[in-house]
Design a protein around this motif. Structure first.
Motif, PDB file in Angstrom:
ATOM      1  N   THR A 369      39.051  59.344  79.023  1.00  0.00           N
ATOM      2  CA  THR A 369      37.988  59.692  79.978  1.00  0.00           C
ATOM      3  C   THR A 369      38.208  58.993  81.311  1.00  0.00           C
ATOM      4  O   THR A 369      38.036  59.591  82.378  1.00  0.00           O
ATOM      5  N   ALA A 370      38.619  57.716  81.243  1.00  0.00           N
ATOM      6  CA  ALA A 370      38.867  56.949  82.474  1.00  0.00           C
ATOM      7  C   ALA A 370      40.016  57.551  83.271  1.00  0.00           C
ATOM      8  O   ALA A 370      39.933  57.691  84.500  1.00  0.00           O
ATOM      9  N   ALA A 437      41.245  68.841  78.810  1.00  0.00           N
ATOM     10  CA  ALA A 437      42.570  69.024  79.400  1.00  0.00           C
ATOM     11  C   ALA A 437      43.355  67.717  79.417  1.00  0.00           C
ATOM     12  O   ALA A 437      44.569  67.705  79.162  1.00  0.00           O
ATOM     13  N   GLU A 438      42.675  66.602  79.700  1.00  0.00           N
ATOM     14  CA  GLU A 438      43.370  65.305  79.746  1.00  0.00           C
ATOM     15  C   GLU A 438      43.827  64.882  78.355  1.00  0.00           C
ATOM     16  O   GLU A 438      44.931  64.347  78.176  1.00  0.00           O
ATOM     17  N   ALA A 439      42.982  65.114  77.359  1.00  0.00           N
ATOM     18  CA  ALA A 439      43.372  64.793  75.984  1.00  0.00           C
ATOM     19  C   ALA A 439      44.592  65.615  75.568  1.00  0.00           C
ATOM     20  O   ALA A 439      45.523  65.099  74.930  1.00  0.00           O
ATOM     21  N   PHE A 442      47.826  64.362  76.945  1.00  0.00           N
ATOM     22  CA  PHE A 442      48.416  63.285  76.145  1.00  0.00           C
ATOM     23  C   PHE A 442      48.754  63.751  74.727  1.00  0.00           C
ATOM     24  O   PHE A 442      48.979  62.931  73.843  1.00  0.00           O
ATOM     25  N   ASN A 443      48.775  65.072  74.531  1.00  0.00           N
ATOM     26  CA  ASN A 443      49.212  65.671  73.262  1.00  0.00           C
ATOM     27  C   ASN A 443      48.344  65.282  72.068  1.00  0.00           C
ATOM     28  O   ASN A 443      48.807  65.271  70.928  1.00  0.00           O
ATOM     29  N   LEU A 444      47.071  64.995  72.321  1.00  0.00           N
ATOM     30  CA  LEU A 444      46.174  64.643  71.234  1.00  0.00           C
ATOM     31  C   LEU A 444      45.681  65.861  70.459  1.00  0.00           C
ATOM     32  O   LEU A 444      44.984  65.713  69.455  1.00  0.00           O
ATOM     33  N   ILE A 461      40.160  68.481  69.272  1.00  0.00           N
ATOM     34  CA  ILE A 461      39.846  68.116  70.659  1.00  0.00           C
ATOM     35  C   ILE A 461      38.871  69.206  71.120  1.00  0.00           C
ATOM     36  O   ILE A 461      39.292  70.299  71.497  1.00  0.00           O
ATOM     37  N   PRO A 462      37.575  68.931  71.058  1.00  0.00           N
ATOM     38  CA  PRO A 462      36.584  70.011  71.193  1.00  0.00           C
ATOM     39  C   PRO A 462      36.527  70.613  72.593  1.00  0.00           C
ATOM     40  O   PRO A 462      36.875  69.979  73.592  1.00  0.00           O
TER      41      PRO A 462
END
Length: 638
Positions: A369-370, A437-439, A442-444, A461-462
């Motif tokens: 999130t940061a 999108a950020e998650a 990082f391929n989460l 990743i909802p």
């Protein structure tokens, strides 16, 4: 009509029979020649099929070593007391005759009328009874020496006669060293009882890295791979990898089968060995695990349920991959007893919690999130949020873990103190699309692809579309707030979080974990698919400042502080419901040293109920600290 002298040599009748006899003789000779020469190979092949048998000898599996050459998996002798059925044939006949005489005598004694006198013994049943009696006699001998009790089933004997006649019939398996010595010493020299030696897997470090190494299963060889030359094949069971490294690298570890070819008599018993090809051991394997670090992690986990992972940041090599509860791999070799299976099953120890189970990451996700907030321009050095301890989203109140609030909070303090209110505010300003999108950046959203089997795909990743398709409801601001602090619908594995923190350490987005030791000059190839995190130099400094504060005297991970080893980290706690129970999770992710990252660590400890006092800094943190200390002592010496 002209009269012929029957004694004349040109008598037509004599000539007719002469030529007829000559032709028939020639045909016979040609037929014999055809059978002897032209069809020789056919008859030789028929003879081989009738008189030869092949016994396959499985090759021992290769050994597995850690990165420093310590033996992790090897082979030990597996002794079993057995009998060769061919050696017992005279006794079978003698016992069979004895039983027939006894049966006939009983029938005569019980006869009351002529009809009864015509009754015959059940010869088929007596045959198997005779064989069982003889074999039981030798089993009794073994039991008198070893003091072990092994039931003998007639069905096992019948199956062995019908399917494995040329192989030894095992009577007592997996003999201990003392039992083996006693039998060798006390059995007569000419006893039909033989000590058969094969190999079983051996694990010197017992339960350490149990889920990573895996175990093998005894199976019948694949019949489609056996030669199709018509000779009947007999096979011992062979070993294949069932889980872990044993499974993934089964093709490399498995040995090459050898074989014996025997000439047999008309009843199928051994007569003479015709050919022997010894089996070959499989290839050895060196994996990236450091068993000394693994031991530190597992001792630190103790009797807790959870996972501890350490990665080499530069290569993605897995140094430690621990999952508890675990089990002693030696108890599964050469086979898994039912009571052992039940105990492991009841403890929930079969699953590798590092890769096979997914959990909400809690506050460790605040780093994502940061980063999203920094890249979106919502966070800089001057950004602050007031934390009174609560945050209203619509008609619902969301709490910070600090009941009285943190007051005025910037990014550094928000990470250091793990302030929920700061990330609620930033998350709602970002929206779920940017967090999602950020998650994914990082391929989460996908499995790591580690070289282990059965990595879970139950990863969430909802997003708005995900909730609509899965739950059938629309997305709410409360869902965004929960996702921003690593709760709600989020589900990831501990290994994914280890890879994420390793990527952050390199200021990149992809860490491909591997259990293989990579060539030292292969780092460029390894990193070529990894993208930049997208943070500027100043933004990265701001992020790392907060992460370093986590392990400072005022941070949530203060217990992790190590002198002369600056650590960047993030603690986390999460609530999780599974199988109708509430679980409390404690997390810590971090890397060190900050200025030259070498090791990334992720620890997750699973509680049993919501009221358990499990916190990331106080529960998961000390486990990570032990790993950092061990790594510092071994690899960061000056």
């Amino acid at each position: 009509m002209e009269n012929y002298d029957v004694k004349r040599r040109d008598n037509p009748r004599i000539l007719l029979f002469f030529w007829l006899n000559l032709i028939l003789t020639a045909l016979l000779l040609l037929g014999l020649a055809r059978q002897q020469f032209l069809k020789k190979d056919t008859y030789d092949d028929m003879e081989r099929r009738q008189t030869e048998r092949r016994i396959f000898l499985p090759g021992p599996r290769g050994d597995i070593y850690d990165r420093n050459g310590n033996l992790l998996v090897g082979n030990r002798p597996h002794y079993s007391a057995s009998v060769i059925l061919d050696d017992l044939r005279p006794e079978f006949r003698k016992e069979y005759s004895k039983l027939i005489r006894g049966a006939r005598a009983q029938i005569e004694a019980e006869s009351l009328d002529k009809k009864s006198l015509n009754r015959l013994p059940d010869y088929y049943q007596l045959k198997w009874e005779a064989r069982t009696n003889v074999i039981q006699k030798y089993l009794d001998t073994i039991e008198s020496v070893t003091q072990r009790k092994t039931p003998l089933k007639e069905s096992k004997i019948i199956r062995h006669f019908n399917e494995q006649l040329l192989l030894p019939l095992p009577l007592a398996e997996d003999l201990s060293a003392s039992e083996y010595a006693q039998l060798i010493e006390r059995l007569p020299v000419h006893s039909p009882i033989n000590i058969h030696t094969s190999s079983a897997r051996y694990y010197p470090f017992k339960e350490l890295a149990a889920h990573t190494l895996g175990y093998v299963q005894n199976v019948n060889p694949d019949l489609s791979l056996l030669p199709k030359d018509g000779i009947k094949n007999f096979t011992y069971k062979t070993k294949i990898g069932k889980t872990g490294i044993e499974n993934t690298f089964n093709h490399q570890l498995k040995g090459e089968n050898g074989y014996e070819i025997w000439q047999v008599d008309p009843l199928g018993y051994q007569n003479k060995q015709l050919e022997l090809k010894p089996p070959k051991q499989g290839n050895d394997l060196i994996i990236s695990i450091d068993i000394e670090l693994q031991k530190v992690a597992e001792i630190a986990l103790g009797n807790r349920t959870g996972s501890a992972i350490a990665l080499d940041i530069e290569t993605g090599e897995v140094l430690t991959l621990a999952s508890h509860p675990n089990f002693d791999l030696n108890n599964l070799s050469p086979y898994i007893p039912q009571n052992t299976f039940n105990k492991i099953n009841e403890a929930g120890a079969w699953l590798n919690r590092s890769v096979q189970l997914s959990y909400p990451p809690g506050s460790t996700f605040k780093l994502i999130t940061a980063i999203a907030g920094l890249k979106a321009g919502l966070i800089d050095e001057s950004t602050t949020v007031n934390c009174p301890g609560v945050y209203r989203v619509g008609n619902r109140i969301y709490h910070c873990h600090e009941k009285n609030g943190h007051g005025k909070v910037d990014l550094e303090k928000a990470i250091t103190a793990s302030c929920n209110v700061f990330f609620y505010d930033i998350g709602l300003k970002l929206g779920i699309d940017k967090i999602n999108a950020e998650a994914k950046h990082f391929n989460l959203d996908k499995p790591t692809g580690i070289d282990l089997p059965y990595e879970t795909r139950r990863i969430v990743i909802p997003s708005k579309s995900w909730k609509r398709e899965t739950i059938g409801e629309g997305w709410t601001p409360g869902d965004t707030a929960n996702t921003a602090i690593g709760q709600g619908f989020l589900l990831v594995t501990p290994l994914q979080m280890a890879c994420t923190i390793a990527s952050i350490a390199r200021n990149e987005t992809l860490t491909q974990p591997t259990l293989m030791v990579l060539p030292k000059n292969d780092s460029e190839n390894y990193l070529q698919n990894s993208l930049s995190s997208g943070l500027t130099s100043d933004q990265r400094k701001l992020l790392l400042k907060g992460m370093q504060g986590v392990t400072s005297s005022t941070g949530t991970g203060r217990l992790i502080h190590i002198k002369d080893l600056p650590i960047a980290g993030k603690t986390g706690t999460a609530d999780f419901r599974a199988h109708g129970k509430e679980f409390n999770l404690a997390w810590f992710v971090g890397f060190a040293p900050i200025n030259n990252p070498k090791i990334a660590v992720a620890v997750m400890v699973e509680g049993t109920k919501e009221s358990d006092d499990f916190h990331g800094g106080s529960t998961a943190g000390p486990i990570a600290k032990d790993l950092f200390l061990a790594y510092q002592k071994k690899y960061l010496k000056h």
